[in-house]
Write an enzyme that holds these catalytic residues in place. Structure first.
Site, PDB file in Angstrom:
ATOM      1  N   SER A 157       0.758  -1.461  -0.096  1.00 12.17           N
ATOM      2  CA  SER A 157      -0.017   0.114  -0.054  1.00 12.17           C
ATOM      3  C   SER A 157       0.845   1.170  -0.008  1.00 12.17           C
ATOM      4  O   SER A 157       1.497   1.541  -1.023  1.00 12.17           O
ATOM      5  CB  SER A 157      -0.972  -0.097   1.119  1.00 12.17           C
ATOM      6  OG  SER A 157      -2.097   0.805   1.070  1.00 12.17           O
ATOM      7  N   ASP A 313      -8.578  -5.124  -5.879  1.00 11.20           N
ATOM      8  CA  ASP A 313      -8.317  -4.032  -5.132  1.00 11.20           C
ATOM      9  C   ASP A 313      -9.224  -2.782  -5.582  1.00 11.20           C
ATOM     10  O   ASP A 313      -9.035  -2.536  -7.059  1.00 11.20           O
ATOM     11  CB  ASP A 313      -6.725  -3.867  -5.207  1.00 11.20           C
ATOM     12  CG  ASP A 313      -6.535  -2.740  -4.151  1.00 11.20           C
ATOM     13  OD1 ASP A 313      -7.151  -1.996  -3.673  1.00 11.20           O
ATOM     14  OD2 ASP A 313      -5.272  -2.890  -3.803  1.00 11.20           O
ATOM     15  N   HIS A 342      -8.263  -4.915  -1.146  1.00  8.16           N
ATOM     16  CA  HIS A 342      -6.820  -4.141  -0.874  1.00  8.16           C
ATOM     17  C   HIS A 342      -6.086  -4.957   0.158  1.00  8.16           C
ATOM     18  O   HIS A 342      -4.813  -5.240   0.126  1.00  8.16           O
ATOM     19  CB  HIS A 342      -7.062  -2.847  -0.364  1.00  8.16           C
ATOM     20  CG  HIS A 342      -5.853  -1.900  -0.182  1.00  8.16           C
ATOM     21  ND1 HIS A 342      -4.944  -1.720  -0.918  1.00  8.16           N
ATOM     22  CD2 HIS A 342      -5.363  -1.514   0.981  1.00  8.16           C
ATOM     23  CE1 HIS A 342      -3.859  -1.009  -0.518  1.00  8.16           C
ATOM     24  NE2 HIS A 342      -4.253  -0.952   0.749  1.00  8.16           N
TER      25      HIS A 342
END
Length: 367
Positions: A157, A313, A342
């Site tokens: 991320s 995602d 995600h």
């Protein structure tokens, strides 16, 4: 404190808040450290009298200092955020490697709106960029630990954003790069999502333009609901996969209330916003020398890069990863086959954790 659901524990493990911990018997031993820079000039031109970075280490640095792996943190995480990748049976064996896990500006431990004195307290804290975070960690490694090269940089991320920035800003610093569920630039759709979450938080009258005297609880709960709506895939919700981690008998309404009120316990509103602003501004193309051209910056990456987006995602869609991968010379694009959206990039399910450890382990073992 009310007992938290297993799903919430999973989410908290992803952001790695110290209120929730994995089984201590399984946790890898780590050490907490702080690195302080005097008069750190941010990319915006604001000079912080003291810039503090919290970091953790796992394993032991060898005499040659050539067994180092850097894992930069993700949104609101502390340095425990990669323990799904560390330890026996995982890709990072601490009997062989020395792991440095750093914490982003704005997480409440490193320099943040909530812990910085005036004149930069609260909403007056400068918006720091991913490059600011990379620069301070570069100084940590080279000035404090005297490390001038690492084997690999692995990021999930916002950690992946940092990994991409390292590959562009310091192209010879790492032998390899791994990026899971994160891109080299925040594209307009991601910007709009983040603005929606900021708008939900700041709509609370208690927010007072960031100079709140009481925690803007309603705004933070609204933020949590918007964030959660993007976190998992639509099919994850349709198949009610949350039931795999919840107590039998938990209702959907109970799940939502738990997520609304306990998503990031105790988080400061200005800290939440600061890291979203950092996320928004991310663009490796804005690195000096690339004239805002993300494609040119990606072409400059010299080292092998394992790029692992989640197939589902909604934060960093697979289509963005495919677009970027076309410009990276030594890329291995390996989508994660998951319905967990995600969080798949941080081993949210047992299947995701196994897939990531296997693929990352094989990539690190390549000659």
């Amino acid at each position: 404190m009310k007992k938290l659901s297993l799903l919430l524990v999973v989410l908290l493990l992803l952001i790695s808040l110290p209120l929730i911990a994995q089984d201590a018997a399984k946790a890898e031993p780590s050490e907490r450290h702080e690195f302080v820079i005097t008069n750190f000039r941010t990319e915006s031109g604001v000079v912080l009298p003291q810039a503090r970075i919290v970091y953790g280490t796992y394993g032991h640095l060898n005499a040659a200092k050539d067994n180092v792996i850097l894992v930069p943190s993700h949104y609101m995480a502390d340095y425990h955020g990669y323990e799904w990748l560390i330890g026996p049976g995982h890709a990072l064996d601490t009997s062989k490697v020395f792991i440095v896990a750093t914490e982003l500006f704005g997480n409440g431990h490193s320099s943040s709106p909530s812990n910085t004195p005036e004149p930069y307290h609260g909403p007056r804290f400068p918006v720091t960029t991913i490059r600011d975070n990379v620069e301070v960690v570069h100084r940590l490694l080279t000035e404090e630990l005297h490390i001038t090269h690492v084997r690999t940089i692995i990021g999930f991320s916002m950690g992946a954003q940092q990994a991409f920035q390292w590959a562009v800003s310091y192209p010879d610093f790492a032998d390899r790069i791994v990026a899971t569920c994160g891109t080299a630039k925040t594209y307009p759709h991601g910007f709009v999502r983040l603005e929606g979450e900021i708008a939900a938080l700041t709509a609370d009258d208690a927010f007072q333009n960031g100079d709140y005297r009481t925690r803007p609880t309603k705004g933070i709960e609204a933020f949590a609901m918007v964030w959660t709506g993007w976190l998992f895939s639509q099919e994850w919700w349709r198949k009610e996969l949350w039931r795999e981690t919840e107590k039998p008998g938990t209702t959907f309404e109970q799940l939502l209330q738990n997520l609304r009120t306990n998503f990031i316990p105790g988080a400061d509103a200005n800290d939440l916003i600061l890291q979203m602003r950092t996320w928004e501004k991310h663009n490796v193309g804005a690195t000096p020398g690339f004239d805002g051209d993300v494609e040119k910056a990606l072409r400059s990456i010299k080292v092998p890069l394992l790029y692992m987006p989640s197939e589902t995602d909604l934060y960093f869609p697979l289509t963005d990863a495919r677009y970027e991968a076309a410009f990276i010379p030594k890329v291995s694009l390996t989508p994660i086959p998951s319905l967990w959206g995600h969080p798949a990039g941080a081993g949210a399910s047992p299947e995701d954790e196994k897939f990531l450890n296997e693929k990352i382990g094989m990539f690190l073992a390549e000659k």
